[in-house]
Design an enzyme around this catalytic site. Structure first.
Site, PDB file in Angstrom:
ATOM      1  N   CYS A 205       0.823  -1.217   0.000  1.00 38.72           N
ATOM      2  CA  CYS A 205       0.000   0.000   0.000  1.00 38.72           C
ATOM      3  C   CYS A 205       0.854   1.264   0.000  1.00 38.72           C
ATOM      4  CB  CYS A 205      -0.988  -0.005   1.168  1.00 38.72           C
ATOM      5  SG  CYS A 205      -0.248   0.129   2.822  1.00 38.72           S
ATOM      6  N   HIS A 258      -2.743   1.447   6.924  1.00 38.81           N
ATOM      7  CA  HIS A 258      -3.005   1.418   5.476  1.00 38.81           C
ATOM      8  C   HIS A 258      -3.017   2.833   4.916  1.00 38.81           C
ATOM      9  CE1 HIS A 258      -4.286  -0.402   1.755  1.00 38.81           C
ATOM     10  NE2 HIS A 258      -5.370   0.349   1.702  1.00 38.81           N
ATOM     11  N   HIS A 270      -6.123   2.101  -4.392  1.00 36.85           N
ATOM     12  CA  HIS A 270      -5.153   1.565  -3.433  1.00 36.85           C
ATOM     13  C   HIS A 270      -4.736   0.140  -3.781  1.00 36.85           C
ATOM     14  CE1 HIS A 270      -8.126  -0.739  -0.619  1.00 36.85           C
ATOM     15  NE2 HIS A 270      -8.592  -0.712  -1.836  1.00 36.85           N
TER      16      HIS A 270
END
Length: 299
Positions: A205, A258, A270
């Site tokens: 991420c 995240h 993402h």
């Protein structure tokens, strides 16, 4: 002064010399066989890269490292281009020595014309034509000259040739806006997530947000929690495409785990987690809506 440069398309940076498993052999050799390695991983062994804390980050061909320690066939490195709260000098970890090469002081990819790979992957042919490498998006090499649709570049061990359509030549990367960050990221839709990933073979991420910002002239910290502590703070109600959105456990009150790129129209671009691929999703009604805790702008 001697410099150490990565001499494979993608070098995985391991937590310790004991981190690679038998199944990871193709990732620690030279030549490195990234596709073979990734194709050989099951969901469980991919997940193990994260859950067993085996991998820290990755490096691209031509990137410079500082060696701080050597142990048998391994080098402990610091990566100046990847800032982190773990180490003031740059990201730390272990790389097989066979994936590094010494170069003279003339190696420079900061203030000279460089060739930056803008295709998802690009074939580099060594000038002797004895070998070729498949380079990742954003690989950066010193530019020498262009001739008949070919870009000639300096490599860690000689001269290489790239198709001119696969690179952009610049001595000061242009800075893109938020929409340009989004557009860069859109090109990698459906690319499988890879823990520690920093290449177009697979991003995690924060590797994804780091790389899409870098593609637009912004060098940001490597990890999500460090990215959330830098940049310009943006109120959630004022986010625009290209802003980075951060997500934390305990419905946004716990530890940040995240990061994604705000796509616009209430959507998130993402690289989610192991077993999934880069995607665009509506935030509304998802766990991400509950966990959204911060936004930062780097553009």
């Amino acid at each position: 002064m001697v410099k150490w440069i990565v001499n494979v398309p993608v070098a995985t940076v391991w937590t310790s010399v004991d981190s690679p498993r038998e199944i990871d052999y193709a990732a620690v050799t030279n030549p490195v066989l990234i596709d073979t390695w990734l194709d050989g991983l099951t969901y469980e062994t991919r997940l193990g890269l994260c859950d067993q804390n085996l991998v820290q980050t990755q490096l691209l061909y031509g990137e410079e490292v500082m060696i701080t320690e050597e142990k048998e066939d391994w080098a402990h490195v610091i990566i100046p281009s990847q800032s982190t709260s773990k180490e003031t000098r740059g990201y730390p970890g272990w790389v097989p020595k066979t994936q590094l090469v010494e170069v003279a002081d003339g190696w420079n990819i900061t203030d000279v014309p460089v060739a930056i790979v803008t295709s998802r992957k690009a074939k580099l042919v060594k000038e002797n034509h004895q070998s070729s490498l498949e380079l990742s998006y954003l690989t950066t090499l010193p530019f020498l000259y262009e001739e008949e649709g070919k870009s000639f570049v300096k490599t860690p061990d000689g001269t290489g040739v790239l198709d001119a359509t696969d690179v952009v030549i610049t001595d000061s990367p242009a800075r893109g806006d938020g929409q340009a960050i989004v557009s860069a990221g859109e090109r990698f839709l459906h690319l499988p997530y890879l823990w520690g990933g920093m290449s177009s073979y697979g991003y995690d991420c924060s590797g994804f947000s780091y790389s899409m910002c870098k593609a637009n002239g912004y060098v940001i910290p490597r990890d999500a929690h460090d990215q959330a502590a830098a940049g310009k703070k943006i109120e959630i109600e004022a986010i625009e495409p290209g802003d980075l959105l951060f997500f934390a456990y305990e419905e946004g009150k716990g530890r940040i785990h995240h990061v994604g790129i705000y796509y616009g129209d209430g959507k998130l671009l993402h690289s989610p987690n192991t077993g999934k691929t880069i995607e665009i999703i509506p935030l509304e009604g998802t766990i991400y809506e509950q966990e959204l805790c911060a936004a930062r702008r780097y553009w």
